[in-house]
Design an enzyme around this catalytic site. Structure first.
Site, PDB file in Angstrom:
ATOM      1  N   SER A 114       0.790  -1.233   0.000  1.00  0.00           N
ATOM      2  CA  SER A 114       0.000   0.000   0.000  1.00  0.00           C
ATOM      3  C   SER A 114       0.817   1.276   0.000  1.00  0.00           C
ATOM      4  O   SER A 114       0.241   2.367  -0.124  1.00  0.00           O
ATOM      5  CB  SER A 114      -0.953  -0.007   1.199  1.00  0.00           C
ATOM      6  OG  SER A 114      -2.014  -0.906   0.978  1.00  0.00           O
ATOM      7  N   HIS A 153       3.900   5.669   5.390  1.00  0.00           N
ATOM      8  CA  HIS A 153       2.926   4.704   4.870  1.00  0.00           C
ATOM      9  C   HIS A 153       3.534   3.320   4.994  1.00  0.00           C
ATOM     10  O   HIS A 153       4.751   3.155   4.857  1.00  0.00           O
ATOM     11  CB  HIS A 153       2.558   4.977   3.416  1.00  0.00           C
ATOM     12  CG  HIS A 153       1.135   4.618   3.096  1.00  0.00           C
ATOM     13  ND1 HIS A 153       0.661   3.315   3.150  1.00  0.00           N
ATOM     14  CD2 HIS A 153       0.079   5.387   2.760  1.00  0.00           C
ATOM     15  CE1 HIS A 153      -0.625   3.306   2.830  1.00  0.00           C
ATOM     16  NE2 HIS A 153      -1.014   4.551   2.597  1.00  0.00           N
ATOM     17  N   GLY A 169       2.836  -1.015   3.982  1.00  0.00           N
ATOM     18  CA  GLY A 169       2.181  -1.835   2.977  1.00  0.00           C
ATOM     19  C   GLY A 169       2.291  -3.310   3.295  1.00  0.00           C
ATOM     20  O   GLY A 169       3.363  -3.780   3.682  1.00  0.00           O
ATOM     21  N   GLY A 211       2.215 -12.037   2.560  1.00  0.00           N
ATOM     22  CA  GLY A 211       3.433 -12.439   3.236  1.00  0.00           C
ATOM     23  C   GLY A 211       4.597 -11.483   3.082  1.00  0.00           C
ATOM     24  O   GLY A 211       5.738 -11.832   3.398  1.00  0.00           O
TER      25      GLY A 211
END
Length: 457
Positions: free
Chosen positions: A76, A304, A306, A310
């Protein structure tokens, strides 16, 4: 035990300088061992130079070593890149943050007609559109995959009215990616290359597996330490989380947000607070345009994280000290690993103390836990909150395409105040915060993992 030594190099305009990177390579290796991380890559910007090191393996089944130029999925963090693309188009006068989505995509629709008519690009980039945000839908590998995804959004429910709150929304960033396609006349992947990768000279940043395969690429790993059941997510969720990159390339992207003109004329605009977070204990107190906003020891932090299948990544940008840090890993206890690593790094570089997660209070808090029991549900997840011996228990169950990819999780919750709880899973050292919101004039919400999940039963 790890058998492969950590690799380290500082990128200094063609020179190789050891400096203190032996120390950070050693710490990276030691923390990877401690938190059962198969492989990790670290890069940071300090004193006008990029420093990078790596340790471990890309895949426990093959033993292929991690190098500083190995590619990991950054998940992300991709959203900050997508938000930057929109901001570039806004600076060029081709759109504005307050442009309605339907003005660019006339066929865009969600289930609520009023929401359809009022959602703007700002709502998408700040996670305030209120639409159910975890529609992980595979619409194929073709160049029309984003267009087909947006068509499928017609059935998305509102978790809250547009602009009323904040809830992390993958769907909104796919829609934003489709807006980019419409405004540039290119597929999102190509627009990303022309708008960001090529201007910054990023030679190890890609979105499609056929490009990633040309380099050493990390495989995600499950809780058992073995390779994950799948490598990546569908192309249709690209603008929300499909970039693969090196830690050094991610740092270069972060640096561009410190320098006017590197990409944006005014990169600081993306760090302006847009909304207060209903759960301010999970990595940020506010949200900007694409960025989570927090404060460490009085220093503003843009960040940020993400997560894919996995794999886990994190990017931190500290404008005052002009420090950028990126860490990419492919399994293990990711949250604890990244917290310990960045805490050590910030203390060593700048004497900045990184705050730890919210923890149980020193003295028990008396709370009527029965107020919060029930079923909370959104796309991709069903959450059951029950009581056991007077204590709340939260269990998340993945639904839809996430079944078999995401793992169920159980937290025993301890109250911190009347509506805030903390919990952690078995064998976990880091606490997660959970905030309950009971609205007198509307639905009740559970704020956890960045999402506002409404109570449905």
């Amino acid at each position: 035990m790890r058998t492969l030594p950590a690799k380290f190099i500082e990128h200094t305009g063609g020179r190789r300088v050891d400096a203190d990177m032996e120390h950070w390579a050693s710490r990276l290796e030691a923390l990877a061992d401690q938190f059962e991380v198969p492989g990790a890559s670290l890069a940071f910007w300090r004193g006008g130079e990029v420093h990078a090191c790596a340790t471990g393996v890309l895949n426990t089944a093959t033993g292929a070593p991690v190098h500083t130029d190995s590619l990991f999925q950054i998940g992300s963090i991709t959203k900050v890149w997508t938000a930057t693309q929109i901001m570039l188009l806004a600076e060029q006068g081709r759109t504005t943050l307050d442009t309605r989505v339907v003005d660019v995509l006339p066929r865009f629709t969600v289930k609520d007609a009023q929401a359809t008519a009022s959602i703007t690009l700002r709502h998408l980039l700040t996670h305030t559109a209120g639409i159910d945000g975890d529609l992980f839908l595979d619409t194929g590998r073709g160049d029309d995959c984003l267009a087909r995804y947006v068509e499928a959004c017609a059935g998305l429910e509102q978790t809250f009215p547009v602009g009323d709150s904040h809830s992390y929304c993958n769907s909104g960033f796919v829609i934003a990616g489709r807006v980019i396609e419409q405004l540039t006349g290119q597929v999102w992947d190509r627009a990303l290359r022309e708008q960001i990768c090529e201007p910054l000279g990023l030679t190890h940043t890609f979105t499609l597996p056929e490009d990633v395969l040309r380099f050493g690429a990390a495989m995600g790993h499950g809780d058992d330490g073995g390779p994950a059941p799948a490598w990546g997510l569908p192309r249709s969720v690209g603008p929300a989380g499909l970039i693969c990159s090196t830690a050094a390339d991610v740092v270069a992207f972060g640096r561009a947000h410190l320098t006017p003109g590197a990409l944006l004329a005014d990169p600081q605009a993306m760090g302006e607070p847009q909304v207060d977070l209903p759960n301010p204990y999970a990595g940020g107190q506010q949200w900007g345009i694409g960025w989570s906003l927090d404060e460490w020891d009085g220093h503003v932090v843009l960040s940020h994280t993400g997560d894919t299948i996995g794999q886990h990544a994190a990017l931190w940008v500290l404008p005052e000290t002009r420090t950028v840090v990126a860490v990419l890993i492919n399994g293990g206890h990711s949250v604890a690993f990244q917290h310990h690593l960045v805490s050590e790094l910030m203390k060593e570089l700048h004497q900045i103390s990184v705050p730890g997660p919210l923890a149980p209070p020193a003295h028990p808090v008396d709370v009527d836990v029965d107020l919060f029991t029930g079923v909370y549900e959104r796309a991709g997840s069903q959450i059951h909150v029950t009581t056991h011996d007077g204590q709340l228990r939260l269990r998340t169950e993945p639904t839809g395409i996430l079944v078999g990819l995401a793992q169920p999780r159980t937290l025993e919750l301890t109250p911190v105040d009347a509506t805030t709880f903390v919990g952690r899973g078995e064998e976990e050292s880091m606490w997660d915060a959970v905030v309950f919101e009971n609205r007198a004039d509307g639905p009740s919400y559970l704020h956890y993992s960045g999402r506002a999940t409404p109570k449905t039963g």
